[in-house]
Design a protein around this motif. Structure first.
Motif, PDB file in Angstrom:
ATOM      1  N   PRO A 122       0.809  -1.231   0.000  1.00  0.00           N
ATOM      2  CA  PRO A 122       0.000   0.000   0.000  1.00  0.00           C
ATOM      3  C   PRO A 122       0.838   1.275   0.000  1.00  0.00           C
ATOM      4  N   ARG A 123       2.189   1.133  -0.043  1.00  0.00           N
ATOM      5  CA  ARG A 123       3.046   2.321   0.095  1.00  0.00           C
ATOM      6  C   ARG A 123       2.838   3.324  -1.028  1.00  0.00           C
ATOM      7  N   SER A 124       2.488   2.829  -2.209  1.00  0.00           N
ATOM      8  CA  SER A 124       2.320   3.739  -3.336  1.00  0.00           C
ATOM      9  C   SER A 124       0.990   4.492  -3.283  1.00  0.00           C
ATOM     10  N   LEU A 125       0.118   4.104  -2.356  1.00  0.00           N
ATOM     11  CA  LEU A 125      -1.176   4.791  -2.227  1.00  0.00           C
ATOM     12  C   LEU A 125      -1.048   6.004  -1.319  1.00  0.00           C
ATOM     13  N   PRO A 126      -1.839   7.044  -1.558  1.00  0.00           N
ATOM     14  CA  PRO A 126      -1.888   8.152  -0.600  1.00  0.00           C
ATOM     15  C   PRO A 126      -2.358   7.644   0.759  1.00  0.00           C
ATOM     16  N   ALA A 127      -1.848   8.219   1.820  1.00  0.00           N
ATOM     17  CA  ALA A 127      -2.138   7.729   3.172  1.00  0.00           C
ATOM     18  C   ALA A 127      -3.634   7.737   3.471  1.00  0.00           C
ATOM     19  N   TYR A 128      -4.382   8.676   2.894  1.00  0.00           N
ATOM     20  CA  TYR A 128      -5.798   8.769   3.230  1.00  0.00           C
ATOM     21  C   TYR A 128      -6.619   7.618   2.660  1.00  0.00           C
ATOM     22  N   LEU A 129      -6.032   6.834   1.753  1.00  0.00           N
ATOM     23  CA  LEU A 129      -6.751   5.691   1.189  1.00  0.00           C
ATOM     24  C   LEU A 129      -6.504   4.409   1.977  1.00  0.00           C
ATOM     25  N   VAL A 130      -5.604   4.462   2.950  1.00  0.00           N
ATOM     26  CA  VAL A 130      -5.150   3.249   3.641  1.00  0.00           C
ATOM     27  C   VAL A 130      -5.511   3.314   5.114  1.00  0.00           C
ATOM     28  N   PHE A 131      -6.047   2.199   5.641  1.00  0.00           N
ATOM     29  CA  PHE A 131      -6.230   2.054   7.086  1.00  0.00           C
ATOM     30  C   PHE A 131      -5.356   0.908   7.561  1.00  0.00           C
ATOM     31  N   ARG A 132      -4.486   1.187   8.533  1.00  0.00           N
ATOM     32  CA  ARG A 132      -3.614   0.164   9.098  1.00  0.00           C
ATOM     33  C   ARG A 132      -4.354  -0.545  10.231  1.00  0.00           C
ATOM     34  N   CYS A 133      -4.398  -1.858  10.171  1.00  0.00           N
ATOM     35  CA  CYS A 133      -5.111  -2.643  11.181  1.00  0.00           C
ATOM     36  C   CYS A 133      -4.300  -2.722  12.475  1.00  0.00           C
ATOM     37  N   GLY A 134      -4.880  -3.348  13.488  1.00  0.00           N
ATOM     38  CA  GLY A 134      -4.188  -3.520  14.757  1.00  0.00           C
ATOM     39  C   GLY A 134      -2.866  -4.229  14.554  1.00  0.00           C
ATOM     40  N   PRO A 136       0.065  -4.253  12.317  1.00  0.00           N
ATOM     41  CA  PRO A 136       0.543  -3.316  11.275  1.00  0.00           C
ATOM     42  C   PRO A 136       0.855  -3.976   9.945  1.00  0.00           C
ATOM     43  N   ALA A 137       1.001  -5.285   9.960  1.00  0.00           N
ATOM     44  CA  ALA A 137       1.277  -5.970   8.699  1.00  0.00           C
ATOM     45  C   ALA A 137       0.031  -6.025   7.819  1.00  0.00           C
ATOM     46  N   HIS A 138      -1.126  -5.776   8.416  1.00  0.00           N
ATOM     47  CA  HIS A 138      -2.374  -5.847   7.665  1.00  0.00           C
ATOM     48  C   HIS A 138      -2.916  -4.441   7.427  1.00  0.00           C
ATOM     49  N   TRP A 139      -3.556  -4.279   6.301  1.00  0.00           N
ATOM     50  CA  TRP A 139      -4.179  -2.998   5.992  1.00  0.00           C
ATOM     51  C   TRP A 139      -5.447  -3.248   5.179  1.00  0.00           C
ATOM     52  N   VAL A 140      -6.334  -2.287   5.217  1.00  0.00           N
ATOM     53  CA  VAL A 140      -7.534  -2.316   4.383  1.00  0.00           C
ATOM     54  C   VAL A 140      -7.716  -0.921   3.789  1.00  0.00           C
ATOM     55  N   TYR A 141      -8.539  -0.819   2.776  1.00  0.00           N
ATOM     56  CA  TYR A 141      -8.845   0.508   2.229  1.00  0.00           C
ATOM     57  C   TYR A 141      -9.642   1.319   3.260  1.00  0.00           C
ATOM     58  N   SER A 156     -10.241  -4.450  14.346  1.00  0.00           N
ATOM     59  CA  SER A 156      -9.605  -3.153  14.626  1.00  0.00           C
ATOM     60  C   SER A 156     -10.099  -2.064  13.678  1.00  0.00           C
ATOM     61  N   ASP A 157     -10.718  -2.443  12.577  1.00  0.00           N
ATOM     62  CA  ASP A 157     -11.284  -1.432  11.672  1.00  0.00           C
ATOM     63  C   ASP A 157     -12.695  -1.033  12.080  1.00  0.00           C
ATOM     64  N   GLU A 158     -13.237  -1.693  13.107  1.00  0.00           N
ATOM     65  CA  GLU A 158     -14.604  -1.395  13.552  1.00  0.00           C
ATOM     66  C   GLU A 158     -14.686  -0.997  15.019  1.00  0.00           C
ATOM     67  N   SER A 161      -9.479   2.317  19.453  1.00  0.00           N
ATOM     68  CA  SER A 161      -8.956   3.666  19.253  1.00  0.00           C
ATOM     69  C   SER A 161      -8.462   3.901  17.828  1.00  0.00           C
ATOM     70  N   LEU A 162      -8.109   2.847  17.115  1.00  0.00           N
ATOM     71  CA  LEU A 162      -7.639   3.042  15.735  1.00  0.00           C
ATOM     72  C   LEU A 162      -8.789   3.449  14.816  1.00  0.00           C
ATOM     73  N   ALA A 163      -9.908   2.760  14.995  1.00  0.00           N
ATOM     74  CA  ALA A 163     -11.037   2.996  14.085  1.00  0.00           C
ATOM     75  C   ALA A 163     -11.840   4.236  14.489  1.00  0.00           C
ATOM     76  N   THR A 164     -12.011   4.463  15.803  1.00  0.00           N
ATOM     77  CA  THR A 164     -12.822   5.572  16.311  1.00  0.00           C
ATOM     78  C   THR A 164     -14.147   5.705  15.545  1.00  0.00           C
ATOM     79  N   CYS A 165     -14.876   4.599  15.528  1.00  0.00           N
ATOM     80  CA  CYS A 165     -16.157   4.589  14.808  1.00  0.00           C
ATOM     81  C   CYS A 165     -17.270   5.203  15.667  1.00  0.00           C
ATOM     82  N   PRO A 166     -18.274   5.766  15.039  1.00  0.00           N
ATOM     83  CA  PRO A 166     -19.445   6.246  15.783  1.00  0.00           C
ATOM     84  C   PRO A 166     -20.269   5.053  16.276  1.00  0.00           C
ATOM     85  N   PRO A 167     -21.238   5.284  17.162  1.00  0.00           N
ATOM     86  CA  PRO A 167     -22.101   4.174  17.628  1.00  0.00           C
ATOM     87  C   PRO A 167     -22.844   3.542  16.456  1.00  0.00           C
ATOM     88  N   CYS A 168     -23.370   2.350  16.703  1.00  0.00           N
ATOM     89  CA  CYS A 168     -24.101   1.643  15.646  1.00  0.00           C
ATOM     90  C   CYS A 168     -25.213   2.541  15.090  1.00  0.00           C
TER      91      CYS A 168
END
Ligand SMILES: [Ca+2]
Ligand SMILES: [Ca+2]
Length: 209
Positions: A122-134, A136-141, A156-158, A161-168
């Motif tokens: 994912p290094r070639s992608l702009p940082a705003y397109l990448v989410f690093r999972c708990g 660090p070897a894993h990432w998602v868009y 960790s994407d849901e 503290s990494l995801a900081t998602c709103p309530p359901c």
């Protein structure tokens, strides 16, 4: 007697057409002072004209060679459902982040699949397109963050503290799910369907679709 400098009181050296524009105009000295510019004196007007001519030449060359216009620097945009998006060159189309480098052309001119974006994921992608999972070897868009689905595999994407998602949202039921497919929220469409989805069974006894 030869004069080396013109004098005041009308005793000014006669106009010499052989002199340069800058010399006769006295661009670098007050009016009435010595009309001859020293060698280091450069007329601003001439410089501006030269710059304009150079700019016009560069633009003309770019047009002649058919070079494309510069791409927008900031492509961050909000796709449907307010998902993190990527702005195409037409500056109108906003595709979800996960459609960048998915080997399908989504922007009209294919800028979502260009080598400089997709050459070293994912290094070639702009940082705003990448989410690093708990892990660090894993990432998602980035548009997979807080979409209700466990895309990282460890939620960790849901959650956390990494995801900081709103309530359901209103379409979801908050509980601790049984299946790893979901994290902190289970779709209400699964409520009272005869299958346990929450460890507390609240999806079968409390939840309303
Ligand atoms: Ca694509
Ligand atoms: Ca997700």
């Amino acid at each position: 007697m030869n004069k080396t400098h013109p004098q005041r009181n009308g005793d000014v050296a006669p106009f010499d057409p052989a002199k340069s524009f800058s010399e006769e105009r006295g661009c670098c000295r007050p009016r009435g002072a010595c009309l001859r510019c020293p060698p280091r004196c450069v007329c601003v007007t001439v410089l501006v004209l030269l710059l304009l001519a150079a700019t016009a030449a560069i633009v003309g060359l770019a047009v002649a060679l058919g070079l494309p216009p510069r791409s927008p620097v900031n492509r961050l945009c909000a796709a449907s459902n307010n998902r993190t998006g990527f702005l195409c060159d037409n500056r109108v189309t906003c595709i979800p982040a996960s459609q960048v480098c998915d080997r399908t052309t989504n922007c009209r001119d294919g800028e979502d699949e260009q080598e400089k974006l997709c050459g070293d994921l994912p290094r070639s992608l702009p940082a705003y397109l990448v989410f690093r999972c708990g892990n660090p070897a894993h990432w998602v868009y980035a548009d997979k963050r807080c979409n209700g689905m466990n895309d990282c595999g460890d939620c960790s994407d849901e959650m956390g503290s990494l995801a900081t998602c709103p309530p359901c949202g209103s379409a979801w039921w908050s509980c601790s799910p049984v299946f790893y497919e979901y994290c902190a929220c289970v779709p209400r469409s699964l409520c009272r369907d005869g299958v346990q989805h929450c460890t507390s069974w609240s999806d079968e006894y409390l939840c309303t679709p």
